[in-house]
Enzyme design. Structure first.
Site, PDB file in Angstrom:
ATOM      1  N   ARG A   1      -2.418 -31.872  21.959  1.00  9.02           N
ATOM      2  CA  ARG A   1      -1.623 -33.099  21.907  1.00  9.02           C
ATOM      3  C   ARG A   1      -1.246 -33.461  23.344  1.00  9.02           C
ATOM      4  NH1 ARG A   1      -3.412 -33.891  17.629  1.00  9.02           N
ATOM      5  NH2 ARG A   1      -2.362 -34.206  15.640  1.00  9.02           N
TER       6      ARG A   1
ATOM      7  N   GLU B   1      -0.936 -42.292  23.661  1.00  4.97           N
ATOM      8  CA  GLU B   1      -2.207 -42.845  23.183  1.00  4.97           C
ATOM      9  C   GLU B   1      -2.004 -44.196  22.527  1.00  4.97           C
ATOM     10  OE1 GLU B   1      -4.136 -39.907  20.727  1.00  4.97           O
ATOM     11  OE2 GLU B   1      -3.864 -38.400  22.262  1.00  4.97           O
TER      12      GLU B   1
ATOM     13  N   HIS C   1      -9.590 -39.085  21.866  1.00  4.68           N
ATOM     14  CA  HIS C   1      -9.076 -38.296  20.732  1.00  4.68           C
ATOM     15  C   HIS C   1     -10.131 -38.196  19.618  1.00  4.68           C
ATOM     16  CE1 HIS C   1      -5.146 -36.947  18.573  1.00  4.68           C
ATOM     17  NE2 HIS C   1      -6.185 -36.312  18.081  1.00  4.68           N
TER      18      HIS C   1
HETATM   19  C1  DGY Z   1      -5.688 -33.283  14.130  1.00  6.58           C
HETATM   20  O1  DGY Z   1      -6.294 -32.781  13.197  1.00  6.58           O
HETATM   21  O2  DGY Z   1      -4.519 -33.005  14.386  1.00  6.58           O
HETATM   22  C2  DGY Z   1      -6.433 -34.264  14.970  1.00  6.58           C
HETATM   23  O3  DGY Z   1      -5.825 -34.473  16.185  1.00  6.58           O
HETATM   24  C3  DGY Z   1      -6.602 -35.560  14.230  1.00  6.58           C
HETATM   25  O4  DGY Z   1      -5.375 -36.198  14.132  1.00  6.58           O
END
Ligand code: DGY
Length: 323
Positions: A237, A266, A284
């Site tokens: 993240r 993002e 992402h």
């Molecule tokens: C997750 O699985 O957390 C990916 O980042 C998709 O949101």
């Protein structure tokens, strides 16, 4: 009567068909995060939500008195206000088990692409600049026999360790809980404290969820401990990294590169990062393969159906609500 559910994005057809066979389904038609106020409006009557990256906030929960199941289509669920769900005893699931290998592939791709300057090389050839073999052209960094540091050693960290071992790397990891000795042995991974991990990694790859404890865990101080040749890989993240400190570390040469699939705000990407050749960027897409997205969506549907049927689902993330 079929239970009413709301789906926050269009899903692959087989997953939607499975859900529609049991539930009355409405879905947000756009492949974008539905605004919170609109989600709240859509959830007035529903018993279940299947959510992907949209925010399930107190406002949404307050507007949805009949809500009794939230299925998150993704492994990270920092988009959901878990405490507020716990107070209402609403179970939440994620799709752990459906996307880890795929995300590890992307993390390793970013590692290789950054180390071996793959994007610069591609641009160089396409621009018609390649006129001869050159000794000094586009030197990168070796990956094999280097140290791969993993911050987080769960569903994605462990497959990443396997990839590192396959490339003859030394694998170090740091996690809140040390893994069993048998797991460490199988994955050829050594536990290290955070400072050692930062100091010794040639490639530091992040695999922790976003929590108050992990927010900005990689900050200016952390970059100060890292090798000047180190490369940071983030497929976890964005806010796990202090992005302003990352820009500064890259600008001043405190580390040598970064491969990033996630960002603090993002889809905004810091323009300085976008201007740096030693940074490889992705939008992402950690879990973005057709096979994996179908697996995720199907699992998210099955989790939702289990919760609506009153069963305890396999992927529960807030089991405390059952005690
Ligand atoms: C997750 O699985 O957390 C990916 O980042 C998709 O949101």
């Amino acid at each position: 009567m079929k239970p009413k559910v709301f789906v926050t994005r269009p899903l692959p057809a087989p997953a939607m068909e499975l859900l529609s066979s049991v539930c009355e389904v409405r879905n947000y038609p756009e492949d974008a995060a539905i605004p919170v106020s609109q989600l709240a409006e859509e959830c007035r009557e529903v018993e279940g939500i299947l959510v992907n990256s949209a925010r399930v906030s107190e406002e949404v929960l307050q507007a949805a008195p009949r809500l009794r199941a939230i299925s998150n289509c993704g492994v990270g669920y920092d988009n959901i206000e878990v405490e507020a769900c716990n107070r209402r005893r609403i179970p939440i699931t994620n799709t752990a088990g459906s996307l880890e290998e795929t995300t590890a592939d992307l993390a390793f791709m970013l590692l290789l692409a950054t180390a071996r300057r793959a994007i610069e090389a591609d641009r160089y050839v396409r621009a018609g600049r390649w006129d001869r073999w050159q000794w000094g052209l586009l030197h990168g960094l070796d990956v094999h026999h280097k140290t791969l540091g993993l911050l987080g050693f769960g569903g994605i960290g462990q497959p990443m360790a396997r990839r590192g071992h396959g490339f003859s790397m030394r694998v170090l990891y740091h996690a809140r809980h040390r893994a069993d000795e048998s797991v460490e042995r199988e994955l050829h991974a050594e536990y290290a404290d955070l400072e050692t991990l930062l100091r010794e990694s040639d490639f530091l790859s992040l695999h922790v969820p976003l929590t108050p404890q992990t927010r900005h865990v990689i900050d200016g101080k952390a970059f100060g401990l890292m090798k000047k040749t180190a490369i940071l890989i983030n497929t976890a993240r964005g806010p796990v990294v202090d992005e302003a400190a990352l820009v500064e570390a890259l600008r001043s040469g405190e580390i040598s590169g970064a491969g990033l699939d996630v960002f603090e705000e993002e889809p905004r990407v810091n323009p300085e990062l976008a201007g740096m050749d030693q940074v490889v960027l992705a939008p992402h897409i950690g879990s973005a393969t057709g096979e994996t997205r179908l697996r995720m969506a199907t699992l998210a549907v099955k989790n939702l159906l289990a919760m609506l049927a009153g069963e305890r689902p396999r992927n529960i993330v807030n089991p405390a609500i059952y005690s």
